[in-house]
Write an enzyme that holds these catalytic residues in place. Structure first.
Site, short mmCIF file in Angstrom:
data_model
loop_
_atom_site.label_atom_id
_atom_site.label_comp_id
_atom_site.label_asym_id
_atom_site.label_seq_id
_atom_site.Cartn_x
_atom_site.Cartn_y
_atom_site.Cartn_z
N SER A 4 0.83 -1.21 0.00
CA SER A 4 0.00 0.00 0.00
C SER A 4 0.86 1.26 0.00
O SER A 4 0.34 2.37 0.05
CB SER A 4 -0.95 0.00 1.22
N GLU A 64 8.16 -0.97 9.70
CA GLU A 64 7.77 -2.34 10.09
C GLU A 64 7.48 -2.43 11.58
O GLU A 64 7.90 -3.37 12.26
CB GLU A 64 8.86 -3.35 9.68
#
Ligand code: ZN
Length: 192
Positions: free
Chosen positions: A25, A94
């Site tokens: 995304s 992350e």
């Protein structure tokens, strides 16, 4: 895309921005874009990522479209503190791979006047919230939810489809193992 117009940036305080969404995304791309702009503005930027994510490059955060910025690889989120004293802007990629200590660390950095920008997956491959992202989303001043494109029907995609049947929550990979899907096209793979 939600971003803070420069004239509306808070003054004399730190804050937390979260960039979230499914795989593919553009989360890391958006993180890199914001951090680059901070560097152009001559702000001191530090970037961190968890050691688990050794995809693409050891010492950089790298987006799927191959943009990159040098980063510090850490095993525990607590290590951010010892590298961040002189930083004005802190990027963490992350974030779903860190433990819940990240919530306290981000709060404490923001309270010291730093801009903290965190990117991470909000759901695992089964569509369940991926801790500690829900907690980070709750304490953030600004949230951007990115969408990919569903590879099946072309709708905006907010889920990560695993194309294999392993049931561990974390299997690091990219296009070989995962693809973006919308709610209608996403399913939980059954183990054989
Ligand atoms: Zn779809």
């Amino acid at each position: 895309m939600t971003d803070i117009p420069p004239h509306q940036l808070p003054k004399d305080t730190g804050w937390i921005e979260v960039i979230t969404g499914c795989m593919f995304s553009g989360k890391t791309e958006e993180l890199i874009r914001r951090l680059r702009r901070a560097q152009i503005a001559k702000q001191k930027v530090k970037i961190f990522k968890p050691r688990i994510d050794a995809r693409y490059s050891e010492n950089s955060i790298v987006s799927h479209n191959e943009q990159s910025l040098p980063s510090i690889l850490i095993d525990d989120i607590i290590e951010v503190l010892k590298h961040s004293d002189d930083a004005q802007v802190i990027g963490i990629d992350e974030a779903q791979f860190f433990n819940e200590g990240i919530v306290h660390i981000c709060n404490s950095l923001a309270s010291k006047g730093k801009r903290v920008i965190v990117a991470g997956l909000d759901m695992d491959y089964t569509g369940k919230p991926f801790e500690p992202m829900p907690q980070l989303l709750a304490i953030a001043e600004y949230i951007t939810k990115q969408h990919a494109i569903c590879v099946v029907c072309g709708n905006p995609a907010d889920r990560t489809q695993r194309k294999t049947t392993e049931s561990e929550r974390v299997i690091v990979g990219a296009a070989n193992i995962y693809e973006a899907r919308c709610r209608k096209c996403h399913y939980i793979p059954k183990e054989n």
